[in-house]
Design a protein around this motif. Structure first.
Motif, mmCIF file in Angstrom:
data_model
loop_
_atom_site.group_PDB
_atom_site.id
_atom_site.type_symbol
_atom_site.label_atom_id
_atom_site.label_comp_id
_atom_site.label_asym_id
_atom_site.label_seq_id
_atom_site.Cartn_x
_atom_site.Cartn_y
_atom_site.Cartn_z
ATOM 1 N N UNK A 103 0.832 -1.206 0.000
ATOM 2 C CA UNK A 103 0.000 0.000 0.000
ATOM 3 C C UNK A 103 0.860 1.247 0.000
ATOM 4 N N UNK A 104 0.335 2.294 -0.621
ATOM 5 C CA UNK A 104 1.093 3.541 -0.725
ATOM 6 C C UNK A 104 1.449 4.058 0.675
ATOM 7 N N UNK A 105 2.711 4.420 0.855
ATOM 8 C CA UNK A 105 3.124 4.989 2.138
ATOM 9 C C UNK A 105 3.437 3.947 3.208
ATOM 10 N N UNK A 106 3.217 2.639 2.913
ATOM 11 C CA UNK A 106 3.432 1.599 3.936
ATOM 12 C C UNK A 106 4.914 1.507 4.309
ATOM 13 N N UNK A 107 5.758 1.576 3.283
ATOM 14 C CA UNK A 107 7.212 1.531 3.428
ATOM 15 C C UNK A 107 7.646 2.541 4.483
ATOM 16 N N UNK A 108 7.180 3.785 4.266
ATOM 17 C CA UNK A 108 7.541 4.913 5.126
ATOM 18 C C UNK A 108 7.048 4.699 6.563
ATOM 19 N N UNK A 109 5.782 4.250 6.693
ATOM 20 C CA UNK A 109 5.189 4.060 8.040
ATOM 21 C C UNK A 109 5.999 3.052 8.841
ATOM 22 N N UNK A 110 6.355 1.916 8.179
ATOM 23 C CA UNK A 110 7.086 0.870 8.894
ATOM 24 C C UNK A 110 8.466 1.362 9.341
ATOM 25 N N UNK A 111 9.157 2.098 8.449
ATOM 26 C CA UNK A 111 10.502 2.583 8.798
ATOM 27 C C UNK A 111 10.426 3.625 9.914
ATOM 28 N N UNK A 112 9.381 4.450 9.892
ATOM 29 C CA UNK A 112 9.227 5.475 10.937
ATOM 30 C C UNK A 112 8.998 4.790 12.284
ATOM 31 N N UNK A 113 8.161 3.729 12.276
ATOM 32 C CA UNK A 113 7.902 2.988 13.521
ATOM 33 C C UNK A 113 9.223 2.440 14.082
ATOM 34 N N UNK A 114 10.028 1.891 13.178
ATOM 35 C CA UNK A 114 11.302 1.294 13.615
ATOM 36 C C UNK A 114 12.245 2.384 14.141
ATOM 37 N N UNK A 115 12.298 3.511 13.414
ATOM 38 C CA UNK A 115 13.180 4.619 13.822
ATOM 39 C C UNK A 115 12.769 5.162 15.188
ATOM 40 N N UNK A 116 11.456 5.145 15.468
ATOM 41 C CA UNK A 116 10.967 5.652 16.754
ATOM 42 C C UNK A 116 11.106 4.633 17.882
ATOM 43 N N UNK A 117 11.734 3.500 17.588
ATOM 44 C CA UNK A 117 11.976 2.511 18.631
ATOM 45 C C UNK A 117 10.744 1.698 19.019
ATOM 46 N N UNK A 118 9.746 1.628 18.094
ATOM 47 C CA UNK A 118 8.544 0.854 18.433
ATOM 48 C C UNK A 118 8.715 -0.638 18.155
ATOM 49 N N UNK A 119 9.912 -1.032 17.698
ATOM 50 C CA UNK A 119 10.187 -2.459 17.483
ATOM 51 C C UNK A 119 11.663 -2.702 17.729
ATOM 52 N N UNK A 120 11.986 -3.978 18.063
ATOM 53 C CA UNK A 120 13.387 -4.335 18.336
ATOM 54 C C UNK A 120 14.073 -4.843 17.082
ATOM 55 N N UNK A 121 13.260 -5.505 16.217
ATOM 56 C CA UNK A 121 13.863 -6.184 15.067
ATOM 57 C C UNK A 121 13.162 -5.745 13.782
ATOM 58 N N UNK A 122 13.966 -5.380 12.773
ATOM 59 C CA UNK A 122 13.420 -5.107 11.441
ATOM 60 C C UNK A 122 13.817 -6.300 10.586
ATOM 61 N N UNK A 123 12.816 -7.047 10.137
ATOM 62 C CA UNK A 123 13.078 -8.255 9.350
ATOM 63 C C UNK A 123 12.619 -7.974 7.931
ATOM 64 N N UNK A 124 13.474 -8.233 6.946
ATOM 65 C CA UNK A 124 13.010 -7.909 5.593
ATOM 66 C C UNK A 124 13.809 -8.572 4.504
ATOM 67 N N UNK A 125 13.343 -8.334 3.278
ATOM 68 C CA UNK A 125 14.018 -8.845 2.088
ATOM 69 C C UNK A 125 15.032 -7.785 1.653
ATOM 70 N N UNK A 126 15.502 -7.866 0.405
ATOM 71 C CA UNK A 126 16.586 -6.973 -0.042
ATOM 72 C C UNK A 126 16.268 -5.496 0.125
ATOM 73 N N UNK A 127 14.959 -5.158 0.217
ATOM 74 C CA UNK A 127 14.625 -3.733 0.306
ATOM 75 C C UNK A 127 15.182 -3.068 1.571
#
Length: 802
Positions: A588-612
């Motif tokens: 979905x549009x903007x999903x990429x940004x939302x997830x990275x912002x959540x991670x940057x704000x410390x709302x998660x311990x682990x970012x799991x992903x593919x090559x992106x």
């Protein structure tokens, strides 16, 4: 000029030429090269691009152009010339190249309207057509008595504008601005003439006598708690005036962007930037390869180079891979150059892309930051072209026209007498070889700007883990280190080298693997929908309960996908908060940004992903990076697989320890002895380059030879084999005896979307006539291509060998 030379929008080899059309009297004054027109073509009306003019034609009976779609050219003369060169280079049709240069909105037949922006007088014929309305359908101009020159002049003056209606969603947005129409002393006089009960009118006039600058009507009405009726009365008295102003939709919230100023460069950065600045000052073309480890400050060099270019009144194009067009990246450019930046990438809506493109076309910005197609930005005074992460294969377009953005950048750089900068921590072997030969200038950055060392890399042999009885996806070391980081409140990035829940579904009883009925490829299991999907043709079916071959219920998933890793993680470390980033979670549009912002704000311990997640990210709290399946690319039928593995491991390692905290990387692999893995763990690019170059020399692959890949596809397998054989025979007769032709062989994916695919590969060192030869050979199959749906694709620089 009476005759227009037009490239028509009929994508067929036999029509790949200009056609002559008479220019009707009413278009004489306004028609220019680079404009789109509607022309009769047989019984049809088609769109086309005007690429030139002539006084006479060798044809007796010429048809007239029906309509002109633009009043300002959409392609500059330089882009028209570039299109011709690129069509020859990539063996593409002119029309597909010109279409690739423009935003979607300009490729389709959209309805148009004219919008009146001024309350002042227009030319009499325009006033008649508008007849008191704010917007009129464009057809009223084409069918009416209006002079096109008047329309063009009114557009240039900003009195009216053309609006494209895209699928009923208007591509442009307007606000009404109100401003004083008389000097303040006249407004004060008018206040005395107002009726006693006209209190709101009095307030408005008082306000405008002190604030002559325009104010948005909605804000004005809110501020004075009044209605449009009150404002209109003052407009009727000619005391105030109204004008519609277009507002560009801004995909980025500029209020969040912090202005930054240039940083002091390190000695290495200073040495790297000096020759580039010299070329800019002297208006000279050259290609620079900026080879800098991750975190060595390549972006700062780009920003300071662009600053020089802007100060000279010139423009800059910056290409970044689609994946790293993160908000972080955009903020770095907007932070330095503010609203002087247009951004082009696939996450924008059609309307937003069109807005950004027009900012460039109208010379409202001097910098464009975008993915591959931004290389065609309609700038006319380019001062530098920068390609960041130049090794990324996404710079090569994999469908027609199969161009490489690097080639286009260098061609435009020569045209504009300006430098081209290719930046990467892991340059392609081709680029590094050119730099070693002196074709490119090499600049190297070996240190990180914060003087932190590169993160330590530990290679874990998963075969030993298996022997020790560990059947999970996580080695003992990785699990322990993830737990330590979470305890300390630090963050972890985990990279998995593939997508989907698991790679394939297999019956343990008889070994049957569920394949796509339309393509020769195993279906991929997606857990959230419990569906099997084909990643090539989008076919899907429900997950079977029993094996279709032997009816056994021992159907199991093999391989590891991000969803599966996420489940395993939560079982293994229940306290960990995980954000998963893959094709499914970022649709979905903007999903990429939302997830990275959540991670940057410390709302998660682990970012799991593919090559992106391997590129362009910069989080200060990330101290551990884990690579789960380091070798899944090594076994693909692709001579670049070692290079791609080395690049990916180096890039993802660069995500750790970018700030104060030291970083660590754990690479899990079943082939720990492979040189691409051992050398990536010690960041030895040069050693890797030499080892890989030896392999390429032995097996004769680029950069020692050039490659061309011809692929034939059709629904009938016999037809495909015969056509490919015939092509190989014709090629063999005319090429140099040192040139090698491999094939015909089935493509690695031998059937896709119910079409069989065969290919032949040409390896050559010197074949100056090869493009002409291939073109002539394809012409021999022209009838089959036209009537029998035979497809022949040519890739003069293949990256995708599947």
């Amino acid at each position: 000029m009476k005759i227009a030379k037009v490239i028509v929008d009929v994508p067929a080899g036999s029509i790949n030429q200009t056609f002559d059309y008479l220019i009707p009297e009413r278009f004489m004054d306004i028609l220019q090269t680079g404009m789109r027109v509607i022309a009769p073509f047989g019984p049809r009306r088609v769109m086309g691009y005007v690429v030139g003019f002539a006084q006479e034609s060798s044809f007796k009976k010429l048809k007239e152009l029906i309509d002109v779609l633009d009043l300002m050219p959409v392609l500059t003369d330089e882009l028209l010339d570039l299109g011709k060169w690129l069509a020859e280079e990539t063996l593409s049709l002119y029309i597909t190249i010109y279409q690739a240069m423009l935003p979607q909105v300009l490729k389709s037949q959209y309805k148009k309207e004219l919008v009146r922006l001024t309350q002042g007088e227009l030319a009499p014929d325009l006033e008649t057509v508008f007849a008191g309305r704010d917007t009129i359908a464009y057809d009223e101009i084409t069918n009416g008595p209006v002079s096109y020159a008047h329309v063009r002049d009114a557009i240039s003056a900003g009195d009216i504008m053309i609006n494209y209606l895209v699928k009923s969603r208007i591509t442009k947005k307007y606000v009404t601005m109100i401003e004083a129409n008389k000097d303040s002393y006249l407004l004060e006089e008018a206040i005395h003439d107002l009726a006693k009960n006209a209190a709101k009118q009095r307030d408005l006039l008082l306000f405008f006598s002190e604030h002559p600058e325009p104010v948005e009507q909605t804000k004005l009405l809110k501020q004075f708690k009044t209605t449009t009726q009150t404002v209109n009365k003052l407009i009727e008295k000619q005391l105030l005036s109204a004008k519609k102003v277009e507002v560009f939709r801004n995909p980025y919230d500029d209020t969040q962007i912090v202005q930054t100023s240039p940083l002091t460069l390190t000695d290495q950065q200073e040495r790297a930037i000096r020759p580039i600045k010299h070329k800019i000052a002297e208006n000279e073309h050259d290609v620079f390869l900026l080879h800098g480890v991750t975190g060595s400050g390549k972006t700062e060099i780009y920003l300071q180079t662009i600053q020089d270019v802007i100060e000279k009144g010139k423009e800059a194009i910056v290409l970044v891979p689609e994946i790293s067009l993160t908000p972080q990246m955009v903020h770095r450019f907007k932070g330095r150059f503010g609203a002087n930046v247009a951004v082009m990438h696939s996450g924008l809506s059609a309307g937003e892309k069109y807005d950004e493109w027009r900012k460039i076309q109208r010379k409202e910005v001097q910098v464009v930051v975008g993915a591959r197609s931004a290389i065609f930005a309609p700038f006319e005074n380019i001062g530098v072209v920068i390609i960041d992460e130049e090794h990324e294969t996404s710079y090569k377009q994999e469908d027609q026209p199969r161009y490489h953005a690097r080639d286009v950048a260098i061609y435009r750089g020569k045209n504009h007498h300006c430098p081209v900068i290719l930046g990467s921590a892991t340059p392609t072997l081709e680029s590094y070889a050119r730099a070693e030969k002196g074709v490119y200038q090499l600049a190297t950055l070996t240190k990180r700007t914060n003087d932190q060392g590169m993160p330590d890399v530990q290679i874990v042999d998963m075969r030993k883990e298996l022997h020790a009885g560990n059947r999970t996806m996580f080695s003992h070391d990785l699990k322990a280190k993830i737990e330590q980081r979470i305890e300390k409140g630090e963050q972890v990035v985990l990279l998995l080298n593939r997508r989907g829940y698991s790679t394939f579904v297999m019956c343990r009883e008889c070994g049957h693997v569920k394949e796509c009925p339309h393509c020769d490829i195993a279906l991929t299991y997606h857990k959230n929908s419990n569906q099997l999907k084909c990643h090539y043709c989008s076919y899907e079916e429900p997950m079977p309960m029993f094996c279709p071959e032997c009816q056994s219920d021992l159907i199991r998933y093999f391989g590891t996908g991000t969803q599966r890793v996420e489940e395993a993680l939560t079982q293994l470390i229940p306290d960990a908060k995980v954000i998963r980033m893959d094709v499914d979670t970022t649709r979905r549009k903007g999903a990429h940004e939302k997830l990275l912002t959540k991670f940057a704000n410390g709302q998660a311990d682990i970012l799991l992903g593919t090559q992106m997640i391997a590129k362009g990210l910069d989080f200060e709290n990330v101290t551990l990076v884990g690579v789960l399946t380091a070798d899944s690319m090594l076994h693909l039928p692709d001579f670049r697989s070692s290079e791609k593995t080395f690049q990916l491991l180096t890039q993802v390692s660069g995500r750790a320890g970018r700030h104060e905290l030291p970083g660590e990387v754990i690479v899990q692999t079943y082939t720990p002895e492979h040189y691409s893995i051992t050398l990536a763990s010690t960041y030895e690019y040069l050693q890797f380059y030499r080892t890989e170059m030896n392999t390429r020399r032995t097996f004769q692959y680029p950069p020692y030879v050039f490659l061309a890949l011809l692929t034939v596809s059709h629904e009938n397998r016999v037809k495909v084999v015969q056509t490919t054989q015939k092509m190989v025979q014709l090629l063999s007769k005319h090429v140099n005896e040192k040139t090698v032709i491999l094939g015909p062989t089935p493509s690695p994916i031998a059937r896709m979307k119910d079409r069989y695919r065969y290919q032949c590969m040409i390896k050559y060192k010197h074949e100056p006539q090869l493009r002409n030869l291939i073109r002539k050979i394809i012409q021999q199959f022209d009838e089959d291509i036209r009537k029998d749906d035979l497809k022949i694709t040519v890739d003069m620089q293949p990256y995708q060998l599947m």
